[in-house]
Design a protein around this motif. Structure first.
Motif, PDB file in Angstrom:
ATOM      1  N   GLY A  31      27.166  45.425  79.967  1.00  0.00           N
ATOM      2  CA  GLY A  31      25.804  44.985  79.700  1.00  0.00           C
ATOM      3  C   GLY A  31      24.761  45.424  80.697  1.00  0.00           C
ATOM      4  O   GLY A  31      23.612  44.992  80.618  1.00  0.00           O
ATOM      5  N   HIS A  32      25.114  46.310  81.611  1.00  0.00           N
ATOM      6  CA  HIS A  32      24.156  46.724  82.636  1.00  0.00           C
ATOM      7  C   HIS A  32      23.303  47.893  82.152  1.00  0.00           C
ATOM      8  O   HIS A  32      23.725  48.692  81.303  1.00  0.00           O
ATOM      9  CB  HIS A  32      24.896  47.098  83.917  1.00  0.00           C
ATOM     10  CG  HIS A  32      25.740  45.973  84.438  1.00  0.00           C
ATOM     11  ND1 HIS A  32      25.202  44.805  84.913  1.00  0.00           N
ATOM     12  CD2 HIS A  32      27.097  45.827  84.529  1.00  0.00           C
ATOM     13  CE1 HIS A  32      26.171  43.989  85.280  1.00  0.00           C
ATOM     14  NE2 HIS A  32      27.330  44.575  85.059  1.00  0.00           N
ATOM     15  N   GLN A  33      22.105  47.987  82.718  1.00  0.00           N
ATOM     16  CA  GLN A  33      21.196  49.083  82.394  1.00  0.00           C
ATOM     17  C   GLN A  33      21.599  50.307  83.220  1.00  0.00           C
ATOM     18  O   GLN A  33      21.575  50.270  84.448  1.00  0.00           O
ATOM     19  CB  GLN A  33      19.747  48.689  82.706  1.00  0.00           C
ATOM     20  CG  GLN A  33      19.197  47.604  81.799  1.00  0.00           C
ATOM     21  CD  GLN A  33      18.889  48.118  80.404  1.00  0.00           C
ATOM     22  OE1 GLN A  33      18.746  49.329  80.191  1.00  0.00           O
ATOM     23  NE2 GLN A  33      18.782  47.219  79.446  1.00  0.00           N
ATOM     24  N   VAL A  34      21.960  51.375  82.532  1.00  0.00           N
ATOM     25  CA  VAL A  34      22.512  52.559  83.181  1.00  0.00           C
ATOM     26  C   VAL A  34      21.714  53.789  82.756  1.00  0.00           C
ATOM     27  O   VAL A  34      21.417  53.962  81.568  1.00  0.00           O
ATOM     28  CB  VAL A  34      23.998  52.758  82.805  1.00  0.00           C
ATOM     29  CG1 VAL A  34      24.564  53.993  83.520  1.00  0.00           C
ATOM     30  CG2 VAL A  34      24.814  51.521  83.146  1.00  0.00           C
ATOM     31  N   ALA A  35      21.387  54.624  83.727  1.00  0.00           N
ATOM     32  CA  ALA A  35      20.795  55.939  83.451  1.00  0.00           C
ATOM     33  C   ALA A  35      21.797  57.003  83.867  1.00  0.00           C
ATOM     34  O   ALA A  35      22.393  56.913  84.944  1.00  0.00           O
ATOM     35  CB  ALA A  35      19.491  56.127  84.221  1.00  0.00           C
ATOM     36  N   VAL A  36      21.999  57.993  83.015  1.00  0.00           N
ATOM     37  CA  VAL A  36      22.893  59.109  83.312  1.00  0.00           C
ATOM     38  C   VAL A  36      22.064  60.385  83.355  1.00  0.00           C
ATOM     39  O   VAL A  36      21.335  60.689  82.403  1.00  0.00           O
ATOM     40  CB  VAL A  36      24.008  59.253  82.261  1.00  0.00           C
ATOM     41  CG1 VAL A  36      24.912  60.430  82.616  1.00  0.00           C
ATOM     42  CG2 VAL A  36      24.827  57.968  82.166  1.00  0.00           C
ATOM     43  N   HIS A 119      31.857  59.600  74.983  1.00  0.00           N
ATOM     44  CA  HIS A 119      30.433  59.789  74.680  1.00  0.00           C
ATOM     45  C   HIS A 119      30.032  58.996  73.432  1.00  0.00           C
ATOM     46  O   HIS A 119      28.949  58.390  73.392  1.00  0.00           O
ATOM     47  CB  HIS A 119      30.139  61.279  74.493  1.00  0.00           C
ATOM     48  CG  HIS A 119      28.733  61.578  74.075  1.00  0.00           C
ATOM     49  ND1 HIS A 119      27.654  61.386  74.908  1.00  0.00           N
ATOM     50  CD2 HIS A 119      28.224  62.051  72.894  1.00  0.00           C
ATOM     51  CE1 HIS A 119      26.547  61.735  74.277  1.00  0.00           C
ATOM     52  NE2 HIS A 119      26.862  62.137  73.055  1.00  0.00           N
ATOM     53  N   GLU A 120      30.898  58.973  72.425  1.00  0.00           N
ATOM     54  CA  GLU A 120      30.593  58.199  71.220  1.00  0.00           C
ATOM     55  C   GLU A 120      30.465  56.720  71.541  1.00  0.00           C
ATOM     56  O   GLU A 120      29.584  56.025  71.002  1.00  0.00           O
ATOM     57  CB  GLU A 120      31.685  58.422  70.168  1.00  0.00           C
ATOM     58  CG  GLU A 120      31.631  59.794  69.519  1.00  0.00           C
ATOM     59  CD  GLU A 120      32.774  60.033  68.540  1.00  0.00           C
ATOM     60  OE1 GLU A 120      33.481  59.057  68.186  1.00  0.00           O
ATOM     61  OE2 GLU A 120      32.967  61.195  68.129  1.00  0.00           O
ATOM     62  N   ARG A 121      31.346  56.212  72.406  1.00  0.00           N
ATOM     63  CA  ARG A 121      31.233  54.813  72.809  1.00  0.00           C
ATOM     64  C   ARG A 121      29.917  54.576  73.553  1.00  0.00           C
ATOM     65  O   ARG A 121      29.217  53.587  73.314  1.00  0.00           O
ATOM     66  CB  ARG A 121      32.432  54.436  73.691  1.00  0.00           C
ATOM     67  CG  ARG A 121      32.412  53.034  74.273  1.00  0.00           C
ATOM     68  CD  ARG A 121      32.610  51.953  73.220  1.00  0.00           C
ATOM     69  NE  ARG A 121      33.857  52.105  72.506  1.00  0.00           N
ATOM     70  CZ  ARG A 121      35.050  51.668  72.920  1.00  0.00           C
ATOM     71  NH1 ARG A 121      35.137  51.038  74.092  1.00  0.00           N
ATOM     72  NH2 ARG A 121      36.125  51.825  72.176  1.00  0.00           N
ATOM     73  N   ILE A 122      29.589  55.491  74.457  1.00  0.00           N
ATOM     74  CA  ILE A 122      28.379  55.333  75.259  1.00  0.00           C
ATOM     75  C   ILE A 122      27.132  55.342  74.390  1.00  0.00           C
ATOM     76  O   ILE A 122      26.219  54.526  74.576  1.00  0.00           O
ATOM     77  CB  ILE A 122      28.315  56.442  76.333  1.00  0.00           C
ATOM     78  CG1 ILE A 122      29.356  56.167  77.427  1.00  0.00           C
ATOM     79  CG2 ILE A 122      26.921  56.559  76.941  1.00  0.00           C
ATOM     80  CD1 ILE A 122      29.534  57.304  78.408  1.00  0.00           C
ATOM     81  N   THR A 123      27.073  56.241  73.433  1.00  0.00           N
ATOM     82  CA  THR A 123      25.866  56.336  72.598  1.00  0.00           C
ATOM     83  C   THR A 123      25.721  55.151  71.651  1.00  0.00           C
ATOM     84  O   THR A 123      24.665  54.980  71.041  1.00  0.00           O
ATOM     85  CB  THR A 123      25.862  57.648  71.796  1.00  0.00           C
ATOM     86  OG1 THR A 123      27.088  57.781  71.059  1.00  0.00           O
ATOM     87  CG2 THR A 123      25.697  58.851  72.717  1.00  0.00           C
ATOM     88  N   SER A 124      26.760  54.328  71.538  1.00  0.00           N
ATOM     89  CA  SER A 124      26.633  53.100  70.742  1.00  0.00           C
ATOM     90  C   SER A 124      26.059  51.955  71.562  1.00  0.00           C
ATOM     91  O   SER A 124      25.804  50.869  71.018  1.00  0.00           O
ATOM     92  CB  SER A 124      28.008  52.689  70.186  1.00  0.00           C
ATOM     93  OG  SER A 124      28.842  52.167  71.218  1.00  0.00           O
ATOM     94  N   LEU A 125      25.845  52.191  72.859  1.00  0.00           N
ATOM     95  CA  LEU A 125      25.369  51.148  73.762  1.00  0.00           C
ATOM     96  C   LEU A 125      23.888  51.370  74.056  1.00  0.00           C
ATOM     97  O   LEU A 125      23.522  52.344  74.719  1.00  0.00           O
ATOM     98  CB  LEU A 125      26.166  51.177  75.074  1.00  0.00           C
ATOM     99  CG  LEU A 125      27.687  51.035  74.937  1.00  0.00           C
ATOM    100  CD1 LEU A 125      28.373  51.352  76.271  1.00  0.00           C
ATOM    101  CD2 LEU A 125      28.049  49.627  74.476  1.00  0.00           C
ATOM    102  N   PRO A 126      23.006  50.497  73.594  1.00  0.00           N
ATOM    103  CA  PRO A 126      21.561  50.728  73.787  1.00  0.00           C
ATOM    104  C   PRO A 126      21.107  50.636  75.230  1.00  0.00           C
ATOM    105  O   PRO A 126      19.998  51.085  75.558  1.00  0.00           O
ATOM    106  CB  PRO A 126      20.919  49.611  72.935  1.00  0.00           C
ATOM    107  CG  PRO A 126      21.963  48.539  72.857  1.00  0.00           C
ATOM    108  CD  PRO A 126      23.278  49.256  72.849  1.00  0.00           C
TER     109      PRO A 126
END
Length: 546
Positions: A31-36, A119-126
């Motif tokens: 649930g954390h706000q992450v920038a990559v 990546h698919e999992r990550i892109t499902s996380l807003p």
């Protein structure tokens, strides 16, 4: 210069290779706000790492759909090392396939599938925001956070190449997982220890056009020929890797050509262009270098930015993904206000000795593979023949968040990896991690946790400990009560001479206890986490799409 745009995050991850992918997935799921930030606009799409172990496969399963990620995986039962005469020196993977993690101990993989699945999992996380096609070019930190300046990658090379704005990203913490040539490490001024291993090898990745000889089907083979070392191994079920040591008079430029690749394939394996297609042919310089510090203020190093491994144990990316898992659960506790920020100091003290031991063992094997002096090679062969050569032994954690004895040292089996089996709960049989997730787990025999006072139970649950009670095979299994479907956990507790074991999200055993010692185990655990009673709620940050 175009005006910069400023955003706020919990963690900035620089680099989107295996370490960055794992970290972004785990933090995002928490649930954390992450920038990559990643310079490449798309996933690389070609093999790099080709081997993972069961622990790493288990970690991938909490970061992505593991079946999808490992759909082309291939069990590698042996990693045979031969001398130039074809005599077996050792089998690096020859300790039997324990499947202690439910996954095979040695797995040949197609890395793009793993990267795509995570990546698919990550892109499902807003709450995870990807800034791909950006190059980090400025880093500053203060007592409150870290600021990272980025420019479009094309613009870094040509100021007129891209209309996109430059970025200034602000976060509480930053992790540089940006490879061996890490910008983050350089910006911090962190030097590396060079263990004196620099060997050039040509890597040739291929996709067969037709069935290749059976010797290529299963095992990885390393040929330690003083005239030229070479190796081959499967890349999953459909592809094949070949590697060749470069001789001193061979230049990188000439050996990186298609002609050179096929010349090597013909000379050493009798393979022609009609047998296979080239996916990639590239000369690597294998190094063994360790960053002198993995943490400077609020900035951390992970993966190749912290440790550059020779490839001979197939553990470079595995070590990087372990870095990410270690950081992820510690960041989670600190960001949620459940642990003091000093918990993050244990990252380096835990991971450095572990990663360094793997590096040095890989280097030792690399010296075997790269022995070019015939006399030294003959002596080497005798040492292996008479079992006088040391064999690599996989390390365990020896420091950090582990239960300690009266002498201050980790208690027996603390720092080792807990096994994984299948459990049955609520009428469904599943992997243990599918039930528990990326969490602490207190696994105990029936009614043992009744010894814990309600306040202590509540404190454990507050930091994310999942209670798992082993029920009799014929008993009711729901909620915290589960059936040990594979018969893994009861023998595990017996081997510890314990009635309860506390494991960390990265599968490491924190400690174990009998019924009488459980309260002390729980209290010491919370004390080591620097547990606080104040829960910090996630801030709501409005971040436009990059």
């Amino acid at each position: 210069m175009e005006e910069s745009t400023s955003f706020e995050f919990d963690v900035i991850v620089v680099g989107y290779g295996p370490s960055g992918l794992v970290l972004a997935s785990l933090l995002g799921q928490q649930g954390h706000q992450v920038a990559v930030v990643e310079r490449w606009p798309n996933l690389y799409g070609k093999p790099r790492l080709t081997h993972i172990d069961g622990e790493t496969a288990r970690l991938i399963s909490v970061c992505a759909d593991a079946d999808h990620a490992l759909r082309d995986a291939w069990t590698t039962p042996h990693y045979h090392w031969f001398n130039g005469k074809g005599q077996l020196l050792l089998d690096v993977g020859g300790f039997g396939n324990t499947r202690r993690m439910l996954w095979d101990d040695h797995i040949s993989v197609h890395l793009p599938h793993i990267e795509e699945a995570i990546h698919e999992r990550i892109t499902s996380l807003p709450n995870v925001h990807l800034y791909r096609g950006y190059l980090a070019n400025g880093l500053e930190q203060d007592s409150e956070g870290v600021t990272l300046r980025c420019v479009p990658w094309g613009k870094a090379k040509d100021p007129s190449a891209s209309p996109r704005s430059e970025l200034s990203l602000r976060a509480r913490y930053l992790v540089g997982s940006d490879g061996s040539n890490s910008f983050v490490r350089e910006a911090l001024g962190v030097d590396r220890i060079d263990f004196g291993f620099n060997e050039r090898w040509l890597c040739v990745d291929t996709e067969p056009r037709r069935k290749l000889p059976s010797k290529f089907d299963e095992n990885a083979i390393q040929v330690c020929d003083p005239r030229r070392g070479h190796m081959f191994m499967p890349i999953g079920t459909k592809r094949q890797r070949f590697e060749f040591a470069l001789l001193p008079d061979e230049t990188t430029e000439e050996m990186q050509t298609v002609d050179a690749a096929f010349r090597m394939l013909k000379q050493y394996h009798g393979l022609e262009p009609e047998d296979l297609d080239l996916i990639r042919n590239l000369v690597y310089t294998f190094e063994c270098r360790l960053a002198k510090s993995w943490k400077v203020g609020r900035v951390f190093l992970a993966g190749d930015a912290a440790h550059t491994n020779p490839p001979y144990l197939g553990q470079g990316a595995c070590s990087g993904m372990r870095d990410a898992a270690n950081l992820a659960w510690k960041f989670d506790l600190v960001l949620r206000g459940l642990s003091d920020a000093s918990l993050l100091d244990t990252y380096e003290s835990e991971r450095t000795p572990h990663a360094q031991q793997i590096m040095l063992d890989s280097r030792a094997l690399g010296l075997v593979a790269n022995t070019s002096n015939p006399v030294k090679a003959a002596v080497r062969d005798l040492l292996f023949k008479f079992n006088l050569a040391p064999k690599p032994k996989f390390p365990v954690l020896t420091n950090g968040i582990l239960a300690k004895g009266a002498d201050g040292r980790p208690m027996r089996q603390a720092g080792t990896l807990a096994p994984q089996g299948r459990i049955t709960v609520d009428g469904r049989t599943m992997r243990f991690d599918e039930h528990v997730g990326f969490s602490f787990a207190l696994l105990a025999n029936p009614e043992v946790t009744d010894e814990l006072p309600a306040t202590l139970k509540a404190a454990l649950r507050a930091v994310g400990v999942r209670f798992v009670e082993l029920a009799p095979a014929s008993g009711v299994c729901q909620g915290d009560r589960v059936i040990d479907a594979d018969g893994v956990y009861a023998p595990f507790l017996e081997s510890l001479d314990a009635e309860a074991v506390l494991t960390r999200p990265d599968f490491v055993v924190y400690g174990h206890a009998d019924r009488a010692g459980l309260v002390h185990l729980a209290e010491s655990f919370l004390q080591q986490l620097q547990h606080t009673s104040t829960r910090r709620h996630h801030s709501t940050i409005s971040v436009p799409s990059p």
